[in-house]
Design a protein around this motif. Structure first.
Motif, PDB file in Angstrom:
ATOM      1  N   PRO A 109     -19.222  -3.765 -23.718  1.00 26.81           N
ATOM      2  CA  PRO A 109     -20.130  -3.607 -24.861  1.00 26.81           C
ATOM      3  C   PRO A 109     -20.058  -2.230 -25.499  1.00 26.81           C
ATOM      4  N   GLU A 110     -19.662  -1.205 -24.735  1.00 25.02           N
ATOM      5  CA  GLU A 110     -19.539   0.153 -25.275  1.00 25.02           C
ATOM      6  C   GLU A 110     -18.104   0.476 -25.676  1.00 25.02           C
ATOM      7  N   GLY A 111     -17.246  -0.528 -25.676  1.00 20.13           N
ATOM      8  CA  GLY A 111     -15.871  -0.341 -26.129  1.00 20.13           C
ATOM      9  C   GLY A 111     -14.850  -0.115 -25.043  1.00 20.13           C
ATOM     10  N   GLY A 112     -15.290   0.212 -23.823  1.00 17.23           N
ATOM     11  CA  GLY A 112     -14.352   0.462 -22.747  1.00 17.23           C
ATOM     12  C   GLY A 112     -13.902  -0.824 -22.070  1.00 17.23           C
ATOM     13  N   ALA A 113     -13.233  -0.662 -20.929  1.00 14.50           N
ATOM     14  CA  ALA A 113     -12.780  -1.814 -20.143  1.00 14.50           C
ATOM     15  C   ALA A 113     -13.912  -2.295 -19.237  1.00 14.50           C
ATOM     16  N   GLU A 114     -14.045  -3.606 -19.122  1.00 14.00           N
ATOM     17  CA  GLU A 114     -15.052  -4.182 -18.230  1.00 14.00           C
ATOM     18  C   GLU A 114     -14.369  -5.146 -17.260  1.00 14.00           C
ATOM     19  N   PHE A 115     -14.340  -4.776 -15.997  1.00 14.48           N
ATOM     20  CA  PHE A 115     -13.798  -5.631 -14.948  1.00 14.48           C
ATOM     21  C   PHE A 115     -14.966  -6.355 -14.267  1.00 14.48           C
ATOM     22  N   ARG A 116     -14.815  -7.634 -14.079  1.00 14.26           N
ATOM     23  CA  ARG A 116     -15.867  -8.426 -13.437  1.00 14.26           C
ATOM     24  C   ARG A 116     -15.220  -9.330 -12.395  1.00 14.26           C
ATOM     25  N   PHE A 117     -15.698  -9.239 -11.159  1.00 14.26           N
ATOM     26  CA  PHE A 117     -15.186 -10.149 -10.136  1.00 14.26           C
ATOM     27  C   PHE A 117     -16.340 -10.885  -9.472  1.00 14.26           C
ATOM     28  N   THR A 118     -16.036 -12.100  -9.056  1.00  9.39           N
ATOM     29  CA  THR A 118     -17.007 -12.928  -8.352  1.00  9.39           C
ATOM     30  C   THR A 118     -16.453 -13.281  -6.982  1.00  9.39           C
ATOM     31  N   VAL A 119     -17.333 -13.351  -5.995  1.00 12.46           N
ATOM     32  CA  VAL A 119     -16.947 -13.762  -4.646  1.00 12.46           C
ATOM     33  C   VAL A 119     -17.988 -14.748  -4.130  1.00 12.46           C
ATOM     34  N   PRO A 120     -17.557 -15.819  -3.462  1.00 11.83           N
ATOM     35  CA  PRO A 120     -18.515 -16.757  -2.889  1.00 11.83           C
ATOM     36  C   PRO A 120     -19.229 -16.162  -1.699  1.00 11.83           C
ATOM     37  N   ALA A 121     -20.399 -16.720  -1.390  1.00 13.08           N
ATOM     38  CA  ALA A 121     -21.191 -16.186  -0.289  1.00 13.08           C
ATOM     39  C   ALA A 121     -20.494 -16.353   1.052  1.00 13.08           C
ATOM     40  N   GLY A 122     -19.710 -17.404   1.195  1.00 15.25           N
ATOM     41  CA  GLY A 122     -19.078 -17.660   2.490  1.00 15.25           C
ATOM     42  C   GLY A 122     -20.107 -18.132   3.499  1.00 15.25           C
ATOM     43  N   ALA A 123     -19.729 -18.149   4.746  1.00 18.30           N
ATOM     44  CA  ALA A 123     -20.610 -18.604   5.804  1.00 18.30           C
ATOM     45  C   ALA A 123     -20.149 -18.006   7.117  1.00 18.30           C
ATOM     46  N   GLU A 145     -22.924 -20.338  -5.933  1.00 21.86           N
ATOM     47  CA  GLU A 145     -23.565 -19.462  -4.966  1.00 21.86           C
ATOM     48  C   GLU A 145     -22.609 -18.335  -4.570  1.00 21.86           C
ATOM     49  N   GLY A 146     -23.051 -17.135  -4.798  1.00 20.33           N
ATOM     50  CA  GLY A 146     -22.221 -15.981  -4.505  1.00 20.33           C
ATOM     51  C   GLY A 146     -22.712 -14.789  -5.297  1.00 20.33           C
ATOM     52  N   ALA A 147     -21.832 -13.835  -5.528  1.00 17.53           N
ATOM     53  CA  ALA A 147     -22.211 -12.610  -6.226  1.00 17.53           C
ATOM     54  C   ALA A 147     -21.173 -12.269  -7.282  1.00 17.53           C
ATOM     55  N   ALA A 148     -21.629 -11.539  -8.302  1.00 13.37           N
ATOM     56  CA  ALA A 148     -20.746 -11.041  -9.354  1.00 13.37           C
ATOM     57  C   ALA A 148     -20.930  -9.530  -9.451  1.00 13.37           C
ATOM     58  N   VAL A 149     -19.822  -8.826  -9.568  1.00  7.45           N
ATOM     59  CA  VAL A 149     -19.860  -7.366  -9.680  1.00  7.45           C
ATOM     60  C   VAL A 149     -19.096  -6.972 -10.937  1.00  7.45           C
ATOM     61  N   THR A 150     -19.708  -6.128 -11.750  1.00  3.67           N
ATOM     62  CA  THR A 150     -19.089  -5.655 -12.983  1.00  3.67           C
ATOM     63  C   THR A 150     -18.936  -4.140 -12.916  1.00  3.67           C
ATOM     64  N   VAL A 151     -17.757  -3.665 -13.284  1.00  5.24           N
ATOM     65  CA  VAL A 151     -17.496  -2.224 -13.380  1.00  5.24           C
ATOM     66  C   VAL A 151     -16.962  -1.970 -14.782  1.00  5.24           C
ATOM     67  N   ARG A 152     -17.703  -1.164 -15.564  1.00  4.94           N
ATOM     68  CA  ARG A 152     -17.289  -0.910 -16.943  1.00  4.94           C
ATOM     69  C   ARG A 152     -17.350   0.579 -17.258  1.00  4.94           C
ATOM     70  N   ASP A 153     -16.542   0.985 -18.229  1.00  8.20           N
ATOM     71  CA  ASP A 153     -16.566   2.371 -18.697  1.00  8.20           C
ATOM     72  C   ASP A 153     -16.724   2.377 -20.205  1.00  8.20           C
ATOM     73  N   GLU A 154     -16.673   3.560 -20.811  1.00 12.08           N
ATOM     74  CA  GLU A 154     -16.866   3.700 -22.247  1.00 12.08           C
ATOM     75  C   GLU A 154     -15.659   4.371 -22.898  1.00 12.08           C
ATOM     76  N   GLY A 155     -14.490   4.106 -22.330  1.00  9.62           N
ATOM     77  CA  GLY A 155     -13.273   4.738 -22.833  1.00  9.62           C
ATOM     78  C   GLY A 155     -12.605   3.941 -23.927  1.00  9.62           C
ATOM     79  N   GLU A 156     -11.274   4.051 -23.978  1.00 13.30           N
ATOM     80  CA  GLU A 156     -10.486   3.375 -25.012  1.00 13.30           C
ATOM     81  C   GLU A 156     -10.414   1.871 -24.798  1.00 13.30           C
ATOM     82  N   GLY A 157     -10.634   1.434 -23.574  1.00 16.25           N
ATOM     83  CA  GLY A 157     -10.527   0.011 -23.287  1.00 16.25           C
ATOM     84  C   GLY A 157      -9.085  -0.437 -23.118  1.00 16.25           C
ATOM     85  N   ILE A 158      -8.901  -1.730 -22.956  1.00 13.45           N
ATOM     86  CA  ILE A 158      -7.576  -2.315 -22.765  1.00 13.45           C
ATOM     87  C   ILE A 158      -7.263  -3.207 -23.951  1.00 13.45           C
ATOM     88  N   PRO A 159      -6.133  -2.992 -24.640  1.00 17.41           N
ATOM     89  CA  PRO A 159      -5.778  -3.845 -25.775  1.00 17.41           C
ATOM     90  C   PRO A 159      -5.723  -5.310 -25.359  1.00 17.41           C
TER      91      PRO A 159
END
Length: 363
Positions: free
Chosen positions: A344-358, A283-297
């Motif tokens: 998916p487009e070759g760039g870097a994709e950062f994804r973080f998850t946080v619990p809902a809390g209370a 239970e919580g949320a996931a947020v993804t931030v991605r670009d279409e650049g060179e990416g990270i080796p």
């Protein structure tokens, strides 16, 4: 080398909730007979000695230590036969039988007659200490470098204006003062980031939780970038599914999203996509931030969240190299986690998850 065991003294059996195992340093404690009664998990990890091979045995047999000249440290120290006024020994470098270096301190607890009741030995990994000292030296060097450029600019422009004020027209003065203002902002930003780093490392981040609309926060960050001059079609936002009630620190969420989007704009290319959705695993949320650049080796993925890591382009694209380190600290302060991979487009994709809390956890 060790003495005989006294049959009336029970051995200490480690348990899963042993508080000594929460200590970051190795700890060995011997009783009045010199037998080991505490041998925590850090000590076991540093020495490679199992608890079953340590508890109940004479500490000198369990942990033979030698100085740089090869002398038996326990014979030199004579903990139980030495001066009764001794209360502790300062840290010094000693070696295990296999040559592994440890930083060792020791202390005593004595009875009314001055006899040793407990002898405690604290162990720290010398290699880890050396790495920390190198990191501190790198920090000082990098901060000095980051501060030098804007401060040199500020000094140069202000000195020029003071010395030759009447020689410049209003437009020239405005350009120079705008440059001074921008460089002052850069210094302020670096100092703010260093304070964040200090709080993260010291575990002193204060959380002020309240109900947060994650999708709304993401839209606000995008609107701020557009208002600052980025083209609107540079960003794409997606909200997938209904989120639970999210109790988060809104200022820190804004900082997390702002840093990730800034990183994507600065180091990436093409469209920057932000996706907010429920966390499928808990239970919580996931947020993804991605670009279409060179990416990270792939080989750099483990270094991305370290202090002063630079993405493709390095110093040419600006930035202090602290943003992603701070993002990781802020996400983990919420009880979440963050990862990076190739998008998916070759760039870097950062994804973080946080619990809902209370609400119960809100400050």
């Amino acid at each position: 080398m060790g003495g005989e065991h006294s049959p009336h003294v029970p051995e200490r059996v480690p348990s899963d909730d042993d508080p000594a195992d929460d200590l970051p340093d190795g700890l060995l404690v011997a009783d009045r007979d010199g037998r080991v009664v505490v041998f925590n998990s850090a000590a076991r990890r540093m020495t490679g000695i199992a608890a079953s091979a340590a508890l109940g045995r004479d500490f000198r047999d369990v942990l033979p230590l030698h100085d740089a000249e090869g002398r038996d440290w326990w014979k030199c120290l004579s903990p139980y036969e030495g001066l009764t006024i001794r209360t502790r020994h300062p840290e010094r470098s000693l070696f295990l039988a296999d040559g592994h270096e440890l930083l060792v301190t020791a202390g005593y607890r004595r009875d009314a007659e001055g006899r040793v009741e407990r002898f405690s030995v604290c162990l720290r990994d010398a290699a880890h200490r050396a790495r920390q000292e190198r990191d501190r030296a790198d920090l000082v060097s990098t901060v000095a470098h980051e501060l030098r450029s804007p401060l040199t600019s500020v000094k140069g422009f202000t000195a020029t204006l003071l010395a030759k004020w009447t020689r410049f027209n209003d437009d020239q003065k405005r350009v120079m003062l705008e440059t001074v203002n921008a460089d002052a902002d850069r210094v302020t930003r670096l100092i703010t980031e260093l304070l964040d780093v200090s709080r993260i490392e010291a575990g002193r981040l204060e959380m002020h939780r309240q109900v947060v609309d994650l999708a709304g926060e993401a839209r606000k960050v995008i609107a701020g970038r557009v208002a600052a001059g980025d083209p609107e079609d540079r960003f794409r936002f997606e909200a997938r599914g209904e989120l639970p009630e999210m109790w988060l620190d809104p200022d820190k969420v804004d900082q997390i999203l702002g840093n990730l989007v800034e990183n994507a704009v600065r180091h990436g290319a093409g469209t920057v996509t932000i996706v907010v959705e429920p966390d499928a695993h808990k239970e919580g949320a996931a947020v993804t931030v991605r670009d279409e650049g060179e990416g990270i080796p792939p080989e750099a993925a483990q270094r991305v969240f370290r202090q002063f890591w630079r993405g493709p382009g390095g110093n040419r694209r600006g930035g202090t190299g602290l943003g992603l380190y701070i993002v990781k600290g802020l996400v983990e302060a919420h009880g979440g986690a963050i990862t990076v991979r190739r998008g998916p487009e070759g760039g870097a994709e950062f994804r973080f998850t946080v619990p809902a809390g209370a609400p119960d956890y809100a400050s």
